[in-house]
Design an enzyme around this catalytic site. Structure first.
Site, PDB file in Angstrom:
ATOM      1  CD  GLN A   1      -2.398   1.635   2.372  1.00  0.00           C
ATOM      2  OE1 GLN A   1      -2.080   1.690   3.167  1.00  0.00           O
ATOM      3  NE2 GLN A   1      -4.039   1.125   2.235  1.00  0.00           N
TER       4      GLN A   1
ATOM      5  CE1 TYR B   1      -1.335   9.612   6.900  1.00  0.00           C
ATOM      6  CE2 TYR B   1      -3.562   7.911   6.263  1.00  0.00           C
ATOM      7  CZ  TYR B   1      -2.857   7.989   7.107  1.00  0.00           C
ATOM      8  OH  TYR B   1      -2.463   7.462   8.951  1.00  0.00           O
TER       9      TYR B   1
ATOM     10  NE  ARG C   1      -8.784   1.194   3.174  1.00  0.00           N
ATOM     11  CZ  ARG C   1      -8.340   0.015   4.505  1.00  0.00           C
ATOM     12  NH1 ARG C   1      -7.449   0.321   5.154  1.00  0.00           N
ATOM     13  NH2 ARG C   1     -10.174  -0.003   5.035  1.00  0.00           N
TER      14      ARG C   1
ATOM     15  N   GLY D   1      -9.195  -6.211   9.675  1.00  0.00           N
ATOM     16  CA  GLY D   1      -7.169  -5.695  10.366  1.00  0.00           C
ATOM     17  C   GLY D   1      -7.044  -6.832  11.620  1.00  0.00           C
ATOM     18  NE  ARG D   2     -10.447  -2.723  14.527  1.00  0.00           N
ATOM     19  CZ  ARG D   2     -11.717  -2.691  14.826  1.00  0.00           C
ATOM     20  NH1 ARG D   2     -11.579  -2.082  16.319  1.00  0.00           N
ATOM     21  NH2 ARG D   2     -12.982  -2.014  14.131  1.00  0.00           N
TER      22      ARG D   2
END
Length: 372
Positions: free
Chosen positions: A101, A183, A231, A318-319
Site C-alpha cells: 500500500q 492521506y 482504497r 484488520g484487527r
C-alpha cells in the site's frame, strides 16, 4: 463449517485464484528504522499471515516528501527495496499473495519525524486535526503544511509511479494506492482539506478528482492496471476530514476509472454515507469491502453477510489478523480468537507483533472472543 462462502476459493479477476475471500487490511505497526527500512521481523509478521486470500501491507511512503510519520516504512531507496524483497520472498514461500500500500501523507507529518526534515505539503495549508503527533523522543504539536504548487503535484504523481516500480522490483504482486483515511489523495477529494481555486480544486467535481485520476493512471502506466488496487473511504471523518456530500465526487471518480481494468477497489463503508450500496453498481471489477473502520471489528458473520448481499467480492479484516495470524483457520474451525495487547501495537520488535501463536503452535487457553 469449512466450506463457507468467506472461506471458499475465489477467482478474483486480475488477482487470480485466491484460497479464500479474506483480505488482511493495511495496518500501521511502526516496525521500520528511522530511514524507513523495514526491520527483519516484518518478514516474519507477514509470512505468518500468508493464509489470507490477499495481504495488503501497512502504508508505505513513496518518497521522503510523502513520509507521514516516524518509523513508517518507505519504498524509495535500494535499502528499502532489498528489505521488502525479504518480506515478499517470505510470504511467497508460504504460498501467500501480497500488495504494497503506497501512502503519501500529505498534510500529515512533522519535520522532526521526517527523513528530509521538511514541513509536509498538502493540497491546501490546512492544519491536521489538532492532536499531538509522535516524534522521536515524545510528541509534538502538528505543523501547518504548505500548499502544494503545480510542480509539487506533478512530483507527487511521479513519486507514486516510481514507488510502484520499486514495489514490483521488490517482489510485490501489486500495489494498492491509499486514497482513504485522510492521506494525500483523500485530502484532494475532501471539502475542508482542498481549498484550491485552480484545476485541482473546488471549481467542479472534475477538478476535485483530477489528482486521484492522474495518480491512478500514472501508476497503471508504470506497472499495469492489472497490478493496481485503489482504497477509498468516502465520508470518513478521521483526523478532521469533512465531506458533506461524498456521493457525486466518488461516483464521478469511479466512472472515470472504471474502464482501466484495475485489480480491485477497496472500499470502506460509512454510517453517514452508505458507500458500498451507492458505489457497487458503478464498479464492475473486484470489490473489497471494509466495514470495521471507525467501528467494531468485523465478525465472521458480518463478512458472510456482506458477500451474500452482493455488495462485495472480498472482505478485509484488520484487527483480527493482528492477534490471530491464522485467522482463516480459526474461522474455519470455530476456534476462539486471541485478544490484542494494545500496549504493544506500536513497539519496535517482535513482542506484540510476531509472538501471537497460531493454532498449530500450542493449545489455546480458555478464551471466548469471536470478533475481529
Amino acid at each position: 463449517m469449512t466450506n463457507t462462502t468467506l472461506l471458499a476459493p475465489h477467482s478474483a479477476g486480475p488477482l487470480g485464484l485466491l484460497p479464500n475471500r479474506m483480505v488482511m487490511a493495511p495496518m500501521t505497526r511502526l516496525r521500520a528504522t528511522a530511514d524507513g527500512t523495514p526491520l527483519p521481523v516484518v518478514a516474519d509478521y507477514y509470512a505468518q499471515r500468508a493464509s489470507a486470500g490477499l495481504i495488503v501491507t501497512e502504508g508505505i511512503w513513496p518518497s521522503s516528501r510523502g513520509q507521514s510519520g516516524w518509523r513508517y516504512p518507505g519504498l524509495e531507496t535500494a535499502a528499502h527495496i532489498t528489505a521488502w524483497r525479504r518480506v515478499t520472498d517470505a510470504v511467497h514461500a508460504e504460498g501467500g499473495r501480497i500488495y504494497a500500500q503506497l501512502m503519501h501523507g500529505g498534510r500529515h507529518g512533522h519535520p522532526l519525524s521526517r527523513v528530509d526534515g521538511d514541513a509536509p505539503a498538502a493540497p491546501s495549508a490546512v492544519l491536521v486535526d489538532p492532536e499531538r503527533v509522535h516524534v522521536p523522543g515524545g510528541k509534538a504539536d502538528p505543523v501547518t503544511p504548505r500548499e502544494m504548487t503545480r510542480d509539487d503535484i506533478r512530483t507527487a504523481v511521479r513519486d507514486f509511479a516510481d514507488a510502484a516500480r520499486n514495489a514490483v522490483e521488490a517482489g510485490f504482486d501489486g500495489v494498492e494506492l491509499h486514497g482513504a483515511n485522510s492521506y494525500l489523495i483523500h485530502q484532494f477529494l475532501a471539502d475542508n482539506t482542498n481549498l484550491r481555486d485552480d484545476e485541482y480544486g473546488r471549481g467542479s467535481v472534475a477538478d476535485r478528482i483530477r489528482f486521484a485520476v492522474e495518480v491512478v493512471r500514472a501508476v497503471a502506466d508504470a506497472i499495469g492496471a492489472e497490478r493496481l488496487g485503489l482504497r477509498l473511504s468516502p465520508g470518513n471523518p478521521q483526523f478532521g476530514m469533512v465531506e458533506a456530500d461524498p456521493g457525486p465526487v466518488y461516483r464521478a471518480l469511479l466512472d472515470e476509472l472504471g474502464g482501466l481494468g484495475l485489480a480491485y477497489l477497496h472500499l470502506t463503508d460509512n454510517d453517514d454515507y452508505p458507500a458500498l450500496a451507492d458505489l457497487r453498481p458503478r464498479w464492475h471489477g473486484t470489490l473489497i469491502a471494509n466495514v470495521g473502520e471507525n467501528g467494531d471489528p468485523t465478525t465472521r458473520d458480518a463478512g458472510e453477510a456482506l458477500l451474500a448481499s452482493g455488495l462485495a467480492d472480498l472482505v478485509s479484516y484488520g484487527r483480527g489478523f493482528i492477534a490471530n495470524p491464522d485467522l482463516p483457520e480459526r474461522f474455519a474451525t470455530g476456534a476462539p480468537l486471541q485478544e490484542i495487547d494494545k500496549t504493544l501495537l506500536y513497539g519496535e520488535g517482535a513482542e506484540g507483533y510476531t509472538d501471537y501463536p497460531a493454532l498449530a503452535d500450542r493449545p489455546l487457553t480458555a478464551q471466548t472472543s469471536t470478533s475481529t
